[in-house]
Design an enzyme around this catalytic site. Structure first.
Site, mmCIF file in Angstrom:
data_model
loop_
_atom_site.group_PDB
_atom_site.id
_atom_site.type_symbol
_atom_site.label_atom_id
_atom_site.label_comp_id
_atom_site.label_asym_id
_atom_site.label_seq_id
_atom_site.Cartn_x
_atom_site.Cartn_y
_atom_site.Cartn_z
ATOM 1 N N TYR A 26 -10.678 20.932 -14.164
ATOM 2 C CA TYR A 26 -10.424 22.185 -13.440
ATOM 3 C C TYR A 26 -9.206 22.009 -12.540
ATOM 4 O O TYR A 26 -8.992 20.942 -11.970
ATOM 5 C CB TYR A 26 -11.643 22.569 -12.602
ATOM 6 C CG TYR A 26 -12.814 23.100 -13.426
ATOM 7 C CD1 TYR A 26 -13.024 24.468 -13.564
ATOM 8 C CD2 TYR A 26 -13.694 22.240 -14.065
ATOM 9 C CE1 TYR A 26 -14.076 24.971 -14.308
ATOM 10 C CE2 TYR A 26 -14.764 22.734 -14.816
ATOM 11 C CZ TYR A 26 -14.946 24.105 -14.933
ATOM 12 O OH TYR A 26 -15.990 24.597 -15.672
ATOM 13 N N GLU A 27 -8.426 23.081 -12.395
ATOM 14 C CA GLU A 27 -7.141 22.953 -11.692
ATOM 15 C C GLU A 27 -7.290 22.591 -10.213
ATOM 16 O O GLU A 27 -6.350 22.091 -9.611
ATOM 17 C CB GLU A 27 -6.333 24.238 -11.840
ATOM 18 C CG GLU A 27 -6.986 25.450 -11.208
ATOM 19 C CD GLU A 27 -6.388 26.764 -11.696
ATOM 20 O OE1 GLU A 27 -5.713 26.778 -12.727
ATOM 21 O OE2 GLU A 27 -6.611 27.779 -11.023
ATOM 22 N N SER A 28 -8.461 22.817 -9.643
ATOM 23 C CA SER A 28 -8.644 22.460 -8.235
ATOM 24 C C SER A 28 -8.737 20.944 -8.042
ATOM 25 O O SER A 28 -8.666 20.475 -6.913
ATOM 26 C CB SER A 28 -9.912 23.127 -7.693
ATOM 27 O OG SER A 28 -11.040 22.746 -8.471
ATOM 28 N N GLY A 29 -8.913 20.184 -9.124
ATOM 29 C CA GLY A 29 -8.895 18.721 -8.984
ATOM 30 C C GLY A 29 -9.987 17.941 -9.695
ATOM 31 O O GLY A 29 -9.813 16.754 -9.965
#
Lengths: 288, 261
Positions: free
Chosen positions: B51-54
């Site tokens: 996921y792009e949040s990490g």
């Protein structure tokens, strides 16, 4: 050198009308209490930067604090539109909002460039996209070694960065964990940094490699328990998903938003009073 | 007919089946996240969800409402910063599959998530790019999941946010994009795949109880059907049970108010 002070003092001392302001936190640790204080102090003409404007900037935009927004994804996650942001872009209400739109990858790279004292970011990005057509800041650069053409975009260099974290010690060393987003880069790219924290502790007891911001890169630190709600603070409280949904109703019409702004923000003295108001059974009832 | 299911479930299950076990998948929020997690909970337990949040290797127990929910971090193999996700993991060439949604899509699988109407004076201001432009260009392949209608499947996009095959043919390769682009578009009516030469999306599989007329009526261009057009297999009982359990857990979590007293 970090100075402990109240949130109201920190905002009054370090955020000014016309500043470029980055308030970061990727879903997690969004500095809502600080956003509220900016509305209470009626700051104006701010150039806001944030990857995901989220409710925090929807509120600031609706309250008339912003004249420009740089962003990469402007929605209410999992719920729908940011109505105050849309009203500003589509109808200039309450005032016109200039927008500078970029991609997540670009803005993340641009914060890194800012933190590293570089004038621009380089990335493989935007090929074939219409963004360079509508944002003249998205340019290209030819690699001097391979001749490859890459996207080049200006570094993010805000006047002020504001983040929320879990802990700080008495000296103002800040410790955050969980989803980190671009908070560290935001602080290191800015001229001044304000950090709100869940709690002030004697010792951080952080393991090696933990994400620590040393006190000497922080300008002001403020103890604001629950200061990230309705987003969440890992290890402290969960995301208030109900409020995120309810915001759709609060923000959809100008009148209802203005009533919220007046009752919940402008007429409350500080974040503590705002939180107390949320516990009022009458207010609670509208969120059910 | 065996089990009753909705067209939404048909779409999600069909999309989930496309994710192979072990694939490293960059997941967008919403429908892609539902499909990717269903795949992980059924045939692809070793799929790595990024996921792009990490979070890397997230195994959420319920679907995240937002892309950075705490459950993603708690269940991940590791959590890195957002710049690292985009620089080392996506741009670094480590993503097998990008799983995306769309507000508008054209016949070359280019995507608009930015505006309806002119950019400067939009009729509808959509959320914008997020991670999609770089996911669509840098992931080795891309899956797109989207509800099919004349509003979403348009002849010409109002804005190209993220690229598929640009103007078709070898335009994507000529532009120097490293990833192979979209391999399938999964909708509530059918599966479309790009023609190997023209790269125009063709209907290659039609969902049960859907006829060609319905697909034509919900596509803004004169869509072509592949010669060997198949019928999509219906969802199995375990697939439906797993999807419904996941949605029930999700609804319970999303109605929580944090710790608000």
């Amino acid at each position: 050198m970090a100075e402990w002070m109240t949130l109201a003092e920190a905002m009054a001392a370090h955020v000014h009308d016309g500043d470029t302001l980055a308030m970061e936190g990727f879903t997690h640790l969004i500095p809502f209490a600080a956003g509220h204080e900016i509305m209470r102090q009626r700051l104006r003409d701010l150039s806001l930067i944030r990857m995901t404007p989220d409710l925090i900037y929807d509120q600031l935009i609706g309250a008339g604090c912003a004249s420009k927004l740089t962003f990469s994804w402007g929605g209410n996650p999992g719920v729908g539109s940011l109505h105050r942001f849309r009203d500003a872009v589509e109808n200039d209400w309450p005032s016109p909002l200039a927008i500078e739109e970029r991609s997540h990858s670009d803005l993340a790279n641009a914060y890194v460039a800012g933190a590293a004292n570089l004038p621009f970011a380089v990335l493989r990005g935007y090929t074939g996209s219409d963004y360079p057509r509508v944002n003249s800041q998205i340019r290209s650069i030819t690699c001097p070694f391979t001749g490859e053409v890459l996207a080049a975009t200006p570094a993010v260099r805000p006047d002020v960065a504001v983040i929320h974290a879990q802990k700080a010690d008495w000296k103002g060393n800040v410790f955050l964990w969980g989803i980190l987003g671009v908070q560290k880069e935001a602080v290191l790219s800015a001229k001044r940094a304000i950090v709100t924290v869940e709690e002030r502790v004697e010792s951080l007891n952080a393991p090696p490699n933990a994400c620590i911001l040393p006190h000497w890169v922080v300008t002001a630190v403020c103890e604001v328990p629950r200061g990230a709600t309705p987003s969440y603070a890992h290890g402290y409280y969960e995301r208030d998903n109900v409020f995120y949904r309810e915001w759709d109703r609060i923000s959809r019409e100008r009148e209802r938003f203005s009533a919220w702004l007046s009752q919940h923000i402008l007429k409350t003295r500080d974040f503590e009073e705002y939180l107390a108001l949320q516990r009022d059974p009458l207010v609670k009832a509208i969120y059910q | 007919m065996s089990e009753a299911y909705t067209s939404d479930e048909m779409m999600t299950v069909t999309a989930a089946r496309m994710l192979r076990n072990g694939a490293v998948c960059f997941v967008g929020i919403g429908l892609p996240s539902t499909a990717a997690n269903l795949a992980r909970l059924t045939h692809a337990p070793d799929a790595v969800l990024v996921y792009e949040s990490g979070p890397i290797g997230a195994k959420p127990t319920a679907l995240p409402l937002s892309i950075g929910d705490g459950n993603l971090a708690e269940t991940a193999d590791t959590v890195v910063s957002t710049p690292e996700i985009f620089r080392y993991w996506l741009q670094g060439g480590r993503i097998d599959v990008g799983f995306l949604g769309a507000a508008q899509l054209d016949k070359f699988a280019n995507i608009n998530t930015t505006v309806v109407g002119p950019y400067k004076r939009p009729k509808v201001r959509l959320p914008g790019a997020g991670g999609a432009p770089e996911i669509s260009s840098l992931a080795k392949e891309v899956l797109i999941i989207v509800q099919q209608s004349k509003r979403t499947f348009v002849e010409k996009l109002d804005f190209v946010t993220s690229v598929g095959f640009l103007t078709g043919g070898n335009a994507r390769e000529a532009a120097g994009l490293s990833g192979n682009g979209p391999v399938a578009v999964i909708t509530d009516l059918c599966i479309l795949r790009p023609d190997p030469d023209s790269r125009e999306l063709k209907v290659t599989s039609i969902h049960p109880d859907v006829n060609r007329g319905t697909i034509l009526a919900n596509t803004g261009w004169s869509v072509v059907f592949a010669e060997s057009c198949e019928k999509t297999p219906i969802p199995t009982r375990p697939e439906l049970d797993t999807l419904r359990d996941l949605k029930a857990r999700t609804a319970a979590v999303h109605s929580t108010q944090g710790d608000r007293e």
